[in-house]
Motif scaffolding. Structure first.
Motif, PDB file in Angstrom:
ATOM      1  N   GLN A 109      35.861  -8.964  49.921  1.00 49.22           N
ATOM      2  CA  GLN A 109      36.473  -9.685  51.018  1.00 49.22           C
ATOM      3  C   GLN A 109      36.378 -11.188  50.782  1.00 49.22           C
ATOM      4  OE1 GLN A 109      38.428 -10.017  53.657  1.00 49.22           O
ATOM      5  NE2 GLN A 109      37.306  -8.596  54.949  1.00 49.22           N
ATOM      6  N   ARG A 110      35.196 -11.631  50.339  1.00 50.87           N
ATOM      7  CA  ARG A 110      34.992 -13.056  50.102  1.00 50.87           C
ATOM      8  C   ARG A 110      35.850 -13.546  48.940  1.00 50.87           C
ATOM      9  NH1 ARG A 110      30.004 -15.134  52.082  1.00 50.87           N
ATOM     10  NH2 ARG A 110      29.255 -13.678  53.656  1.00 50.87           N
ATOM     11  N   VAL A 111      35.974 -12.724  47.920  1.00 56.48           N
ATOM     12  CA  VAL A 111      36.811 -13.134  46.788  1.00 56.48           C
ATOM     13  C   VAL A 111      38.261 -13.286  47.259  1.00 56.48           C
ATOM     14  CG1 VAL A 111      37.653 -12.518  44.504  1.00 56.48           C
ATOM     15  CG2 VAL A 111      35.294 -12.017  45.121  1.00 56.48           C
ATOM     16  N   ALA A 112      38.701 -12.328  48.094  1.00 53.05           N
ATOM     17  CA  ALA A 112      40.067 -12.404  48.617  1.00 53.05           C
ATOM     18  C   ALA A 112      40.246 -13.688  49.425  1.00 53.05           C
ATOM     19  CB  ALA A 112      40.372 -11.186  49.481  1.00 53.05           C
ATOM     20  N   LEU A 113      39.223 -14.053  50.200  1.00 55.38           N
ATOM     21  CA  LEU A 113      39.287 -15.303  50.967  1.00 55.38           C
ATOM     22  C   LEU A 113      39.297 -16.500  50.025  1.00 55.38           C
ATOM     23  CD1 LEU A 113      36.802 -14.574  53.890  1.00 55.38           C
ATOM     24  CD2 LEU A 113      39.283 -14.686  53.991  1.00 55.38           C
ATOM     25  N   GLY A 114      38.480 -16.400  48.975  1.00 55.71           N
ATOM     26  CA  GLY A 114      38.412 -17.494  48.010  1.00 55.71           C
ATOM     27  C   GLY A 114      39.760 -17.735  47.355  1.00 55.71           C
ATOM     28  N   ARG A 115      40.463 -16.645  47.082  1.00 59.20           N
ATOM     29  CA  ARG A 115      41.773 -16.748  46.455  1.00 59.20           C
ATOM     30  C   ARG A 115      42.734 -17.524  47.359  1.00 59.20           C
ATOM     31  NH1 ARG A 115      43.919 -11.107  44.191  1.00 59.20           N
ATOM     32  NH2 ARG A 115      44.556 -10.905  46.342  1.00 59.20           N
ATOM     33  N   ALA A 116      42.576 -17.296  48.681  1.00 51.83           N
ATOM     34  CA  ALA A 116      43.430 -18.018  49.626  1.00 51.83           C
ATOM     35  C   ALA A 116      42.975 -19.472  49.759  1.00 51.83           C
ATOM     36  CB  ALA A 116      43.372 -17.332  50.983  1.00 51.83           C
ATOM     37  N   MET A 117      41.669 -19.654  49.769  1.00 52.18           N
ATOM     38  CA  MET A 117      41.089 -20.954  50.047  1.00 52.18           C
ATOM     39  C   MET A 117      41.411 -21.969  48.952  1.00 52.18           C
ATOM     40  SD  MET A 117      37.194 -21.346  51.100  1.00 52.18           S
ATOM     41  CE  MET A 117      36.583 -22.726  51.991  1.00 52.18           C
ATOM     42  N   VAL A 118      41.392 -21.506  47.709  1.00 49.76           N
ATOM     43  CA  VAL A 118      41.573 -22.411  46.582  1.00 49.76           C
ATOM     44  C   VAL A 118      42.977 -23.009  46.598  1.00 49.76           C
ATOM     45  CG1 VAL A 118      42.450 -20.820  44.835  1.00 49.76           C
ATOM     46  CG2 VAL A 118      40.864 -22.624  44.167  1.00 49.76           C
ATOM     47  N   ARG A 119      43.878 -22.324  47.297  1.00 53.55           N
ATOM     48  CA  ARG A 119      45.263 -22.785  47.356  1.00 53.55           C
ATOM     49  C   ARG A 119      45.444 -23.875  48.386  1.00 53.55           C
ATOM     50  NH1 ARG A 119      48.994 -18.533  47.353  1.00 53.55           N
ATOM     51  NH2 ARG A 119      50.366 -20.216  47.966  1.00 53.55           N
ATOM     52  N   ASN A 120      44.595 -23.891  49.414  1.00 52.52           N
ATOM     53  CA  ASN A 120      44.766 -24.772  50.556  1.00 52.52           C
ATOM     54  C   ASN A 120      46.175 -24.637  51.141  1.00 52.52           C
ATOM     55  OD1 ASN A 120      43.904 -26.497  52.414  1.00 52.52           O
ATOM     56  ND2 ASN A 120      44.016 -28.347  51.151  1.00 52.52           N
ATOM     57  N   PRO A 121      46.515 -23.431  51.616  1.00 55.64           N
ATOM     58  CA  PRO A 121      47.899 -23.140  51.994  1.00 55.64           C
ATOM     59  C   PRO A 121      48.278 -23.721  53.354  1.00 55.64           C
ATOM     60  CG  PRO A 121      46.521 -21.269  52.492  1.00 55.64           C
ATOM     61  CD  PRO A 121      45.617 -22.303  51.886  1.00 55.64           C
ATOM     62  N   ALA A 122      49.577 -23.804  53.599  1.00 59.66           N
ATOM     63  CA  ALA A 122      50.061 -24.273  54.896  1.00 59.66           C
ATOM     64  C   ALA A 122      49.898 -23.184  55.942  1.00 59.66           C
ATOM     65  CB  ALA A 122      51.523 -24.690  54.798  1.00 59.66           C
ATOM     66  N   VAL A 123      50.105 -21.949  55.542  1.00 59.31           N
ATOM     67  CA  VAL A 123      50.001 -20.827  56.462  1.00 59.31           C
ATOM     68  C   VAL A 123      49.140 -19.758  55.795  1.00 59.31           C
ATOM     69  CG1 VAL A 123      51.248 -19.054  57.727  1.00 59.31           C
ATOM     70  CG2 VAL A 123      52.276 -21.301  57.429  1.00 59.31           C
ATOM     71  N   PHE A 124      48.219 -19.236  56.556  1.00 57.09           N
ATOM     72  CA  PHE A 124      47.287 -18.250  56.022  1.00 57.09           C
ATOM     73  C   PHE A 124      47.527 -16.921  56.744  1.00 57.09           C
ATOM     74  CE2 PHE A 124      42.564 -17.037  55.775  1.00 57.09           C
ATOM     75  CZ  PHE A 124      42.785 -16.336  54.614  1.00 57.09           C
ATOM     76  N   LEU A 125      47.804 -15.875  55.986  1.00 55.50           N
ATOM     77  CA  LEU A 125      48.156 -14.585  56.571  1.00 55.50           C
ATOM     78  C   LEU A 125      47.069 -13.566  56.258  1.00 55.50           C
ATOM     79  CD1 LEU A 125      51.845 -14.544  55.295  1.00 55.50           C
ATOM     80  CD2 LEU A 125      51.017 -15.396  57.490  1.00 55.50           C
ATOM     81  N   MET A 126      46.708 -12.775  57.262  1.00 53.92           N
ATOM     82  CA  MET A 126      45.717 -11.726  57.030  1.00 53.92           C
ATOM     83  C   MET A 126      46.201 -10.410  57.634  1.00 53.92           C
ATOM     84  SD  MET A 126      42.005 -13.444  57.446  1.00 53.92           S
ATOM     85  CE  MET A 126      42.198 -14.715  58.674  1.00 53.92           C
ATOM     86  N   ASP A 127      46.184  -9.372  56.806  1.00 59.57           N
ATOM     87  CA  ASP A 127      46.640  -8.057  57.249  1.00 59.57           C
ATOM     88  C   ASP A 127      45.441  -7.123  57.376  1.00 59.57           C
ATOM     89  OD1 ASP A 127      48.019  -5.810  57.847  1.00 59.57           O
ATOM     90  OD2 ASP A 127      48.961  -5.562  55.886  1.00 59.57           O
ATOM     91  N   GLU A 128      44.962  -6.942  58.587  1.00 59.91           N
ATOM     92  CA  GLU A 128      43.813  -6.081  58.865  1.00 59.91           C
ATOM     93  C   GLU A 128      42.699  -6.234  57.838  1.00 59.91           C
ATOM     94  OE1 GLU A 128      44.230  -2.633  60.779  1.00 59.91           O
ATOM     95  OE2 GLU A 128      46.337  -2.846  61.303  1.00 59.91           O
ATOM     96  N   PRO A 129      42.201  -7.436  57.640  1.00 62.51           N
ATOM     97  CA  PRO A 129      41.247  -7.628  56.540  1.00 62.51           C
ATOM     98  C   PRO A 129      39.882  -7.003  56.796  1.00 62.51           C
ATOM     99  CG  PRO A 129      41.443  -9.631  57.810  1.00 62.51           C
ATOM    100  CD  PRO A 129      42.441  -8.675  58.377  1.00 62.51           C
TER     101      PRO A 129
END
Lengths: 366, 301
Positions: free
Chosen positions: A141-161
Motif C-alpha cells: 500500500q505504501r509503495v503504491a502511495l509512494g508511486r503517486a507521491m513521487v509524481r506530485n500530481p494535480a489530481v490523486f485518484l484512489m480506488d478502494e485502496p
C-alpha cells in the motif's frame, strides 16, 4: 498544483448498459472527495473516466479550465492507487516508485533523490531493493502511495485502496491516507463502498446509486439531511429505521404512525402542508435518536422488546411495535432491558426525517 | 533435560517404501539413457559381449571423437566406401541444423504467439474468445495429417530441402499451442499493472515491453522450451521436407548409422547422448519457469 475537477453531464454506456447517468459534480481544488455507493453503482467507472482509462460516452470532464476528455492518461497529471495496488511485479520498490520519472526521462540523480525522499516519508527506505511479492499488504500500500507521491500530481485518484487490508491496518491507514492527502496538496478523489471510510476521511461525499449521484455534500449534510430514502438507508450504522406514516389533517397536520400521533416541526418540513391528504409518507429515524420510556408519554410508540444485542458500549434493542413494524433503538449498555418487556419509544422530533414514499424524496427543507 | 524424540516406526516404514518405489520407477524411466551412456563409452568389441558388461571394462571416447572430428569409423572397411558418404562427417552440421531449426522455430513461434495472446486478452474484437480454444484444437491434430499439405505449400514456396522449410513447419505446429499457453498466462496478469503504467505516463508499447513482457517471462520461457523440444525431437517433418544429407537434422541424420546390416551402436549411442544433453541442460536450468508456466496455464486455462 491542485486543480478543480469538474464533471459536466458525464455519461458512460457499455453497449446498451448505461452505467453512469448524467453526473454533474464539481470537486473543488485541494478537497478530499469520496464517491460512495454499493458495488455496481458506477463509482469506479466514473473514477476510471477521470483517470482516462475509460472513454466518456457523453459529457465533459475538466481539470481546472482544461477539458481532458481526449487527453491520454499519462498526460493528465493524475496518479492512481488501485484496489490491488497494481505494483509492477518485475521491478523492485525503487524502480516501482521511479517508473513515472523514468518514462519522462528524469536525470538519474534527481530520480534517486526524489525516490529516497518519498521512501523516507513513507518509512519504506529499507524496502527499496525488494520485489512487490516479498512485501506485506501494508507495505505494498505504501509503495503504491509512494508511486503517486513521487509524481506530485494535480489530481490523486484512489480506488478502494483499503479493501485488501485487514481490519486493524485499515483503521490506521485511514488516518495515514488523510495525512497523505494534506501533505500532497492535491485534489483527491476516493472511491469506496464503506460509508465509515467515507464519513471519516472526506471533505465532500457524492453518494451514488444506479449510475446516478443521489446526493453531494459534506459528511454532516449527508448524515443529518439525507435527500432521499436511498441515502438515508445507506449512510449510518446501525441503519436508519423506516416507518410508514400518513398525515392527519383533522389534528392539524400531525403525523400518524401506527397507532400514535406525532408532532412535526413545521419549519423543518415546509413542504408538508402541500402534500395531498392521502399521501403515503415514510418516517425515518436513526436508532440513536429514539428514547425508551417506561410510562406512556403522549406521542410515544408502544411495543415489545424482541431482541437485545450488546455492542460493548451500547445495546441495540429490537422492538416490535403494536402495529407490527420493527424499530431498532440504541441505548447505553448499562441500561437494563429484557426480551419480552413492554416499552414506549419516544422519537425526537428534531431528528426525524420524512420522505414521500412514491418518489423517495425527502420533505425536509434544503 | 533433553527431550526424547519418539520414533514413529509406521512413518519410517512408509517413508522407506516410498523411496524404494520412487527409486525403482526412476531407474526404469532412466534406464535407456543410462544404457546409452554406458554403451557409448564402451569399445565396439565390448558392446555385444554376452553376458553384457554393466560398467565398461575399458573406457573409450572413440565414438565421441569420431562424431566430433567426422572420422569415418566402421565404413572404412566396406567395399563401397567413399570418403564423402561417411555419416560421421555430417554429424556436426546436423547438430548445427537442429539447433538453428529448433531455436529459430521457437523464436518465431513465441514472438508471434506472445503478440497474439496479448491481443486476445487485452483487446475486444470478434472471435477473441474462441480463437484460443480453436488453436488448442489445432495442436491436437496429428502432424501426419498436416505434413503432406504443408509439403506442397513448401514446394510452392520454393523452400523445399532447406532449413526454412523445417522452421516454417515447426512454427505451424507449435505456434497455436504457444498462443494458447501464453493466452492463459496473460489472462492471469492483472490488467491494472498496465493501467498503472499508462497513468505513469508510459506509452502502450513501453508498457508492453517494460512491464508486461518481464512479468510474462515464466510463460514465455515455458513456451520456448516447449517449442524447442517439439522441433528438436521431430522426425517426421525432417524426413519428408529434406533430402540432401548435409541439410538433415540430428533425428533423421542419426538413422544413417544404420547401413543395411551394419549398425554402429557405439556411434548411435554417443549421438543419442549428445542429442539429449543440450535439452536436458536447458530443462534443468529453466525448470522452475517451466513448472510455473504450465501451472498458470493449467489453473487458469
Amino acid at each position: 498544483m491542485a486543480l478543480d475537477v469538474v464533471l459536466s453531464r458525464v455519461n458512460k454506456l457499455f453497449g446498451s448498459n448505461h452505467v453512469v447517468k448524467d453526473v454533474d459534480l464539481k470537486f473543488p481544488a485541494l478537497n478530499f472527495v469520496t464517491l460512495l455507493g454499493p458495488s455496481g453503482c458506477g463509482k469506479t467507472t466514473l473514477l476510471r473516466m477521470i483517470a482516462g482509462l475509460e472513454t466518456v460516452s457523453h459529457g465533459d470532464i475538466y481539470f481546472g479550465e482544461r477539458r481532458i476528455n481526449l487527453v491520454r492518461p499519462g498526460q493528465r497529471d493524475v496518479a492512481m492507487v488501485f484496489q490491488n495496488y497494481a505494483l509492477y511485479p518485475n521491478m523492485n520498490v525503487f524502480r516501482n516508485i521511479a517508473y513515472s520519472l523514468r518514462v519522462r526521462g528524469t536525470p538519474r540523480e534527481e530520480m534517486e533523490k526524489k525516490v529516497r525522499e518519498v521512501a523516507e516519508i513513507l518509512e519504506i527506505s529499507h524496502l527499496l531493493d525488494r520485489k512487490p511479492r516479498h512485501l506485506s499488504g501494508g507495505q505494498r500500500q505504501r509503495v503504491a502511495l509512494g508511486r503517486a507521491m513521487v509524481r506530485n500530481p494535480a489530481v490523486f485518484l484512489m480506488d478502494e485502496p483499503l479493501s485488501n487490508l485487514d481490519a486493524k491496518l485499515r483503521v490506521n491507514m485511514r488516518s495515514e491516507l488523510k495525512l497523505f492527502h494534506q501533505r500532497l496538496q492535491t485534489t483527491t478523489v476516493y472511491v469506496t463502498h464503506d460509508q465509515l471510510e467515507a464519513m471519516t476521511m472526506s471533505d465532500l461525499i457524492a453518494v451514488m446509486h444506479d449510475g446516478k449521484v443521489q446526493q453531494f455534500g459534506t459528511p454532516a449534510q449527508i448524515y443529518n439531511e439525507p435527500c432521499n430514502l436511498f441515502v438515508a438507508g445507506f449512510i449510518g450504522s446501525p441503519p436508519m429505521n423506516f416507518l410508514p406514516a400518513s398525515l392527519d389533517r383533522d389534528s392539524g397536520g400531525r403525523l400518524r404512525v401506527g397507532g400514535a400521533m406525532l408532532d412535526v416541526p413545521g419549519e423543518t418540513f415546509p413542504g408538508l402542508g402541500d402534500c395531498p391528504a392521502d399521501a403515503k409518507l415514510v418516517l425515518g429515524i436513526r436508532p440513536q435518536d429514539v428514547e425508551l420510556a417506561a410510562e406512556a408519554l403522549p406521542g410515544s410508540l408502544a411495543g415489545e422488546v424482541v431482541l437485545v444485542e450488546l455492542l460493548g458500549s451500547e445495546k441495540l434493542v429490537d422492538i416490535r411495535l403494536d402495529g407490527g413494524q420493527r424499530l431498532v433503538v440504541q441505548v447505553r449498555a448499562d441500561r437494563d432491558i429484557a426480551v419480552g418487556e413492554n416499552v414506549r419509544a419516544v422519537i425526537s422530533p428534531n431528528a426525524m426525517q420524512l420522505f414521500d414514499e412514491a418518489s423517495g424524496e425527502s420533505l425536509r427543507r434544503r | 533435560m533433553s527431550i526424547r524424540v519418539q520414533r514413529d516406526w509406521g512413518e519410517i516404514v512408509r517413508r522407506a517404501v516410498r523411496y524404494v518405489v520412487l527409486g525403482a520407477v526412476t531407474f526404469v524411466v532412466c534406464f535407456p539413457l543410462i544404457w546409452a551412456l554406458l554403451t557409448s563409452i564402451k569399445p565396439t568389441g565390448e558392446i555385444f559381449t554376452s553376458p553384457p558388461t554393466w560398467l565398461p571394462k575399458e573406457l573409450v571416447v572413440e565414438h565421441y571423437s569420431a562424431l566430433i572430428h567426422g572420422k569415418p569409423m566402421y565404413f572404412e572397411s566396406g567395399s563401397d566406401y567413399t570418403p564423402d558418404t561417411s555419416p560421421t562427417q555430417h554429424f556436426l552440421s546436423w547438430f548445427f541444423n537442429s539447433v538453428v531449426v529448433a531455436f529459430g522455430a521457437a523464436f518465431i513461434s513465441v514472438a508471434i504467439a506472445t503478440l497474439a495472446a496479448y491481443s486476445l486478452t487485452r483487446f475486444r474484437y470478434h472471435g477473441r474468445r474462441v480463437i484460443p480454444y480453436l488453436s488448442l484444437l489445432g495442436y491436437m491434430m496429428p502432424p501426419i495429417v498436416l505434413v503432406f499439405p504443408l509439403f506442397l505449400v513448401i514446394v510452392d514456396l520454393g523452400i523445399a530441402n532447406s532449413l526454412w522449410s523445417l522452421v516454417f513447419g515447426y512454427v505451424s505446429i507449435t505456434m497455436p499451442f504457444c498462443t494458447w499457453l501464453l493466452w492463459a498466462f496473460f489472462r492471469g496478469l492483472p490488467v491494472e499493472i498496465e493501467e498503472a503504467g499508462l497513468i505513469d505516463g508510459a506509452s502502450r508499447f513501453q508498457v508492453f515491453y517494460q512491464i508486461v513482457l518481464p512479468s510474462a517471462l515464466p510463460g514465455i520461457i515455458a513456451a520456448v522450451i516447449f517449442s524447442v523440444i517439439v522441433a528438436w525431437n521431430d522426425y517426421l517433418f525432417a524426413r519428408i521436407f529434406i533430402n540432401s544429407v548435409q541439410n538433415l537434422t540430428l533425428t533423421v541424420g542419426v538413422m544413417h548409422f544404420f547401413e543395411g546390416v551394419h549398425v554402429n551402436w557405439g556411434l548411435m549411442m554417443a549421438s543419442a547422448v549428445l542429442m539429449t544433453l543440450p535439452l536436458a541442460a536447458l530443462f534443468m536450468f529453466f525448470q522452475r519457469h517451466l513448472v510455473a508456466g504450465f501451472g498458470a496455464g493449467g489453473v487458469k486455462g
